[in-house]
Write an enzyme that holds these catalytic residues in place. Structure first.
Site, PDB file in Angstrom:
ATOM      1  N   GLU A  34       0.861  -1.193   0.000  1.00 37.40           N
ATOM      2  CA  GLU A  34       0.000   0.000   0.000  1.00 37.40           C
ATOM      3  C   GLU A  34       0.883   1.224   0.000  1.00 37.40           C
ATOM      4  O   GLU A  34       1.765   1.353   0.839  1.00 37.40           O
ATOM      5  CB  GLU A  34      -0.915  -0.035   1.232  1.00 37.40           C
ATOM      6  CG  GLU A  34      -1.679   1.237   1.513  1.00 37.40           C
ATOM      7  CD  GLU A  34      -2.498   1.735   0.325  1.00 37.40           C
ATOM      8  OE1 GLU A  34      -3.295   0.969  -0.230  1.00 37.40           O
ATOM      9  OE2 GLU A  34      -2.294   2.917  -0.060  1.00 37.40           O
ATOM     10  N   THR A  43      -9.544   6.168  -2.717  1.00 39.75           N
ATOM     11  CA  THR A  43     -10.965   6.167  -3.072  1.00 39.75           C
ATOM     12  C   THR A  43     -11.835   5.502  -2.000  1.00 39.75           C
ATOM     13  O   THR A  43     -12.959   5.921  -1.752  1.00 39.75           O
ATOM     14  CB  THR A  43     -11.132   5.455  -4.431  1.00 39.75           C
ATOM     15  OG1 THR A  43     -10.253   6.071  -5.368  1.00 39.75           O
ATOM     16  CG2 THR A  43     -12.553   5.549  -4.934  1.00 39.75           C
ATOM     17  N   HIS A  52     -25.146  -0.086  -2.490  1.00 41.35           N
ATOM     18  CA  HIS A  52     -26.004   0.036  -3.678  1.00 41.35           C
ATOM     19  C   HIS A  52     -26.907  -1.185  -3.836  1.00 41.35           C
ATOM     20  O   HIS A  52     -26.586  -2.277  -3.390  1.00 41.35           O
ATOM     21  CB  HIS A  52     -25.138   0.220  -4.925  1.00 41.35           C
ATOM     22  CG  HIS A  52     -24.580   1.610  -5.044  1.00 41.35           C
ATOM     23  ND1 HIS A  52     -25.241   2.617  -5.700  1.00 41.35           N
ATOM     24  CD2 HIS A  52     -23.440   2.146  -4.559  1.00 41.35           C
ATOM     25  CE1 HIS A  52     -24.519   3.721  -5.623  1.00 41.35           C
ATOM     26  NE2 HIS A  52     -23.419   3.469  -4.941  1.00 41.35           N
ATOM     27  N   ILE A 343     -12.530  -0.122 -11.295  1.00 38.89           N
ATOM     28  CA  ILE A 343     -13.344  -0.431 -10.117  1.00 38.89           C
ATOM     29  C   ILE A 343     -13.741   0.890  -9.457  1.00 38.89           C
ATOM     30  O   ILE A 343     -13.088   1.384  -8.544  1.00 38.89           O
ATOM     31  CB  ILE A 343     -12.585  -1.335  -9.111  1.00 38.89           C
ATOM     32  CG1 ILE A 343     -11.874  -2.487  -9.812  1.00 38.89           C
ATOM     33  CG2 ILE A 343     -13.540  -1.828  -8.021  1.00 38.89           C
ATOM     34  CD1 ILE A 343     -12.770  -3.541 -10.414  1.00 38.89           C
ATOM     35  N   SER A 345     -17.602   3.232  -8.618  1.00 32.97           N
ATOM     36  CA  SER A 345     -18.888   2.901  -8.008  1.00 32.97           C
ATOM     37  C   SER A 345     -19.586   1.813  -8.827  1.00 32.97           C
ATOM     38  O   SER A 345     -19.566   1.896 -10.060  1.00 32.97           O
ATOM     39  CB  SER A 345     -19.755   4.151  -7.962  1.00 32.97           C
ATOM     40  OG  SER A 345     -20.963   3.872  -7.317  1.00 32.97           O
ATOM     41  N   CYS A 407     -12.631  12.702  23.061  1.00 35.96           N
ATOM     42  CA  CYS A 407     -13.294  13.486  22.016  1.00 35.96           C
ATOM     43  C   CYS A 407     -14.700  13.789  22.502  1.00 35.96           C
ATOM     44  O   CYS A 407     -15.526  12.897  22.645  1.00 35.96           O
ATOM     45  CB  CYS A 407     -13.334  12.685  20.709  1.00 35.96           C
ATOM     46  SG  CYS A 407     -14.460  13.331  19.455  1.00 35.96           S
ATOM     47  N   CYS A 409     -17.100  15.744  21.177  1.00 38.50           N
ATOM     48  CA  CYS A 409     -18.202  15.816  20.206  1.00 38.50           C
ATOM     49  C   CYS A 409     -18.752  14.424  19.906  1.00 38.50           C
ATOM     50  O   CYS A 409     -19.959  14.230  19.816  1.00 38.50           O
ATOM     51  CB  CYS A 409     -17.744  16.467  18.919  1.00 38.50           C
ATOM     52  SG  CYS A 409     -17.091  18.125  19.123  1.00 38.50           S
ATOM     53  N   CYS A 444     -16.264  20.031  16.393  1.00 35.21           N
ATOM     54  CA  CYS A 444     -15.113  20.893  16.720  1.00 35.21           C
ATOM     55  C   CYS A 444     -13.872  20.447  15.974  1.00 35.21           C
ATOM     56  O   CYS A 444     -12.831  21.092  16.055  1.00 35.21           O
ATOM     57  CB  CYS A 444     -14.899  21.003  18.217  1.00 35.21           C
ATOM     58  SG  CYS A 444     -13.776  19.820  18.955  1.00 35.21           S
ATOM     59  N   CYS A 449      -9.750  17.227  21.169  1.00 34.85           N
ATOM     60  CA  CYS A 449      -9.072  15.936  21.356  1.00 34.85           C
ATOM     61  C   CYS A 449      -7.766  15.778  20.610  1.00 34.85           C
ATOM     62  O   CYS A 449      -6.980  14.894  20.919  1.00 34.85           O
ATOM     63  CB  CYS A 449     -10.003  14.780  21.006  1.00 34.85           C
ATOM     64  SG  CYS A 449     -10.491  14.725  19.270  1.00 34.85           S
TER      65      CYS A 449
END
Lengths: 483, 412
Positions: A34, A43, A52, A343, A345, A407, A409, A444, A449
């Site tokens: 990777e 993506t 879908h 490849i 959607s 965190c 929020c 935020c 955080c």
């Protein structure tokens, strides 16, 4: 020759990770190369997060078959991989005769494809099931759903890693040679030899395709911009609401609730050719604001919390035409290689069906021995915010760090951040923590955080201040200590 | 369930001042819930001076200012629980907080909201461009530098001229960074004049008024921004676009009162302040829930936060002693040129303090508070700017308890 790996997968996004996971059912040495520092930085991490239904695609195309298979399977997959998923359905709304005609066509196509449960409803029923939406009529697609593209991709990768696949981050392939019975994949960090190569390189699949000797595809990428709305308004949207496809058959700006309760406005559609461009532009922000408001009353600036862009790896084939379908290719003159191109959607929905087809291609060439210790079940990090008060009390009793909110929020605790920091893939960026826990994803945007996460990365992983990365190798957060 | 006469959410300057004042009013059974390890709130990271001139008549650093209140609270025996984050508040004034020891549930006869505010972010403004590392909010930068001993960059631009951004322009300069400029979209600074003088002018940091950042550039770490001059309607002026390189962009683009808990409890918010709608006793629409400080409306000086919280504590004490407060049925309407005002409702029977901001800068002007034909108060000012909050006491003597009030500002 004895190779380093049996299979080298180039690209660790949702498709590469699904392939790694499905291949880890067999006794194979698997490497995933990777180029980014995480599995969701391309993506796979920049899309709408929609499951879908298959209604949109040409009959019997791979897109139709794989998305319907992926859709039908997803309750089980979500359970197995412990990822959030809601089969909330989807609405396509329309006004006037012209749009009715186009929407009827889509309806017929869906029926013809065998998508279950499709039905047309009138204004009154639309209002009763989705009060914030408007239209003279609408198509209900009950099998569509929403999922979290981050945790789903991460779950596939983690399950693959649990079952033996090896992930190599910051390892961009720079070329491929075939010598005798094996491939050598070059990276700046050294060569990898393998018997098989699977091209799951997404935006760069056209390049890997050329290296392997498959068709000479050229990138014809499509960019889409989005705005994310505050959870405060998320409660007003139950399911995705799309306008009737335009005369080109594309969906203009639509609104989609996220599995975590925000709302996505978008995407816009822009052809960007061979560029990769994740920037947000004022023009498209204005389009999203204008067109989004037609779909959802709360598309207003005071509810914006973030915007982003995604890029689809669409390609043109040798005839210069946009490749309409997924390409899952093998060739006799290119032994032991599977080429996945185009490849886009519904790639997220189709990732496991695509992966199973890759496995079949390999099986056609050699006998695969089952990996008896394969475990399809992966458990995610338990989320404090999603628990009842009694369960929260239990979590804190089991681990006091569940009692420390990092965190505010998204109500993410230190325990969750610590677990994320020690993830099995070894991802150690601030954004990696975000994708695994939702910390910094709230209104935020890390104001509270992020400082704590940076401190925790130093404590837990021994990172120095100038080693902490936001998302990418060059994306350093700090220059060091204050003098 | 544990109950207390008053439970205070947030141990920053507002919460501390409220606690001390309640104690002085004979309300003994109070609890402050604070999410940090230490009391003091945002002042802990405000190591610059200039605090306390109004409240104490001396200039103090943020930690020194808050320590005065912490010492008073300790002397008066105020109960506090730290490392406890409130995660829920309901309309029955039941508070749930997460702590390492478990979930803490307490009910207050009165609940006092003093949670402060958060910073407006890049995402809220939808600033175009890429999303590289090196884009920080000013308060976050302040926290990294002053609390975490962490340096964010070397070549800094600042978007927005809010006070924290100005303070950080100076702070980062002192720490060896090159601060190349501050861009403000308005034709006037949004921070206090003294901060323009002491943080920018004294360090030769240019302030670009009527300038907007229109694009953030850079793939991994920020590399620069495109900036354009804007006209009175904030439209870009052609031919004025410039590119500034940087490795860090600090955003100081406004503060938003943090009212998620208030909303959960059913507290009504004012779209102008983003804080609760309150009466002259600082009580919200939910009986027994009060608010003061930056959670109610954003202040420019902490001294006013403390004073507001002290005034609120008087109301809370009266509420606890009598079980209720006089009805406040009169609305105070803000004229077009008033940015916001507090309180939004009054009884019409008592003197009250009105806090407000003007929407744009004024030269010689007059602030006027009317009730029907009666002028309750008029205050002549040499100037008025949005950066400075204005306070005035409205006497009860000419007020009736029937008609709504109206505030306006006009040139003289």
């Amino acid at each position: 020759m004895k190779t380093d790996f049996d299979v080298i997968i180039i690209g660790g996004g949702v498709v590469g990770s699904a392939v790694a996971r499905e291949l880890s059912r067999y006794k194979l040495g698997i490497a995933v190369l990777e180029k980014e520092l995480d599995v969701v930085n391309g993506t796979s991490g920049h899309n709408t997060g929609l499951l879908h239904s298959g209604a949109l695609y040409e009959k019997n195309s791979l897109k139709m078959i794989c998305s319907m298979e992926g859709n039908a399977d997803f309750d089980r997959v979500a359970e197995e991989l412990d990822v959030p998923f809601k089969r909330c359905g989807k609405l396509v709304v329309g006004f006037g005769d012209e749009e009715r005609e186009r929407l009827e066509k889509l309806y017929q196509k869906g029926l013809d494809n065998g998508v279950p449960g499709l039905r047309m409803i009138d204004h009154a029923e639309l209002k009763s099931i989705e009060p914030s939406a408007d239209g003279d009529f609408a198509l209900v697609v009950p099998t569509a759903g929403i999922l979290c593209p981050f945790t789903y991709t991460i779950a596939l990768a983690e399950n693959a890693a649990m079952n033996g696949a090896k992930y190599f981050f910051d390892h961009a392939a720079t070329g491929i040679d075939r010598t005798g019975d094996h491939y050598t994949v070059h990276t700046a960090k050294g060569d990898f030899t393998g018997r098989w190569v699977i091209n799951c390189a997404g935006l760069f699949a056209y390049q890997v395709s050329k290296w392997l000797g498959f068709g000479a595809y050229e990138p014809a990428r499509v960019k889409g911009e989005y705005i994310i709305l505050d959870k405060r308004v998320g409660k007003h949207l139950i399911r995705p609401v799309y306008p009737t496809p335009n005369i080109y058959g594309d969906f203009d700006v639509h609104v989609t609730p996220t599995i975590d309760g925000n709302v996505l406005v978008g995407p816009t559609i822009e052809n960007i050719g061979d560029k990769i461009d994740y920037s947000a532009t004022q023009d498209m922000i204005d389009v999203l604001a204008r067109d989004g408001l037609k779909m959802f009353d709360y598309v207003k600036r005071e509810h914006y919390i973030r915007n982003y862009a995604g890029v689809f790896p669409t390609v043109k084939n040798e005839k210069g035409e946009v490749e309409p379908d997924f390409c899952i290719q093998t060739r006799e003159d290119i032994p032991n290689a599977v080429n996945l191109v185009g490849i886009n959607s519904p790639g997220l929905t189709s990732s496991l069906p695509i992966a199973r087809r890759v496995v079949e291609k390999i099986k056609a060439q050699e006998k695969l021995i089952p990996n008896e210790s394969f475990d399809p079940v992966r458990r995610g990090i338990e989320r404090f915010a999603e628990k009842s008060k009694a369960e929260q009390a239990e979590l804190i009793a089991s681990d006091a760090d569940y009692g420390e909110i990092f965190c505010r929020c998204e109500c993410v605790t230190k325990a969750e951040i610590k677990k994320a920091a020690h993830n099995i893939l070894g991802v150690s960026t601030v954004t990696g923590i975000k994708y695994r826990t939702r910390a910094t994803m709230g209104r935020c945007q890390g104001g509270y955080c992020q400082t704590r996460i940076a401190a925790l990365l130093q404590q837990e992983l021994g990172q120095k201040k100038n080693e902490i990365r936001l998302k990418t190798t060059g994306g350093y957060m700090f220059t060091g200590d204050v003098k | 369930m544990r109950t207390h006469d008053a439970v205070i959410i947030g141990g920053g300057p507002a919460g501390l001042a409220a606690a001390v004042q309640l104690k002085k009013n004979g309300i003994d059974d109070i609890l402050i819930i604070e999410r940090e390890k230490h009391l003091g709130g945002i002042l802990r990271q405000c190591i610059h001076d200039g605090f306390g001139l109004t409240r104490f008549g001396v200039t103090l650093s943020g930690p020194e200012y808050s320590q005065r209140f912490i010492d008073m609270a300790n002397e008066l025996g105020v109960s506090t629980v730290t490392n406890a984050t409130v995660i829920d508040l309901n309309g029955d004034r039941v508070i749930t907080a997460a702590t390492q020891q478990g979930l803490l549930q307490v009910q207050g006869k009165a609940v006092i909201l003093t949670m402060g505010c958060r910073e407006r972010t890049r995402g809220a403004l939808a600033i175009p461009g890429t999303r590289p590392a090196g884009v920080f909010n000013a308060g976050v930068t302040q926290s990294y530098v002053n609390l975490y001993n962490t340096m964010v960059g070397k070549e800094v631009l600042i978007m927005g001229s809010g006070d924290i951004g100005l303070i950080m322009a100076r702070r980062l300069t002192l720490e060896g960074a090159k601060v190349k400029g501050v861009f403000e979209i308005m034709p006037y600074p949004s921070g206090l004049p003294r901060n323009i003088e002491q943080c920018l002018n004294d360090y030769d940091i240019p302030l670009y008024l009527s300038h907007s950042v229109v694009e953030i550039k850079g793939q991994e770490r920020i590399e620069g921004v495109r900036v354009v001059q804007v006209d009175e309607s904030f439209r870009p002026i052609e031919g004025t676009e410039k590119y500034f390189s940087c490795d860090t962009l600090v955003l100081s683009v406004g503060l938003i009162p943090e009212n998620e808990l208030s909303l959960a409890a059913g507290v009504e918010l004012d779209w102008r302040t983003n804080g609760a709608v309150v009466d002259e006793f600082y009580q919200s629409n939910v009986p027994g829930i009060f608010a003061a400080g930056n959670v109610l409306h954003v202040h420019d000086l902490v001294d006013f936060v403390s004073k507001e919280a002290e005034a609120m504590a008087e109301g809370v004490a009266e509420y606890l002693k009598n079980g209720a407060l006089p009805e406040c049925g009169l609305e105070i309407k803000a004229g077009n040129d008033i940015g916001h005002l507090i309180p939004q409702r009054v009884s019409g029977k008592r003197d009250f303090k009105l806090s407000l901001r003007v929407r744009k800068p004024w030269g010689k002007c007059c602030l006027e508070v009317r009730q029907g034909e009666t002028v309750l108060k008029s205050l002549k000012l040499a100037k008025a700017i949005p950066a400075e909050m204005i306070e005035l006491v409205i006497p009860a003597e000419k007020m009736n308890s029937v008609e709504d009030l109206e505030v306006r500002v006009y040139e003289i």
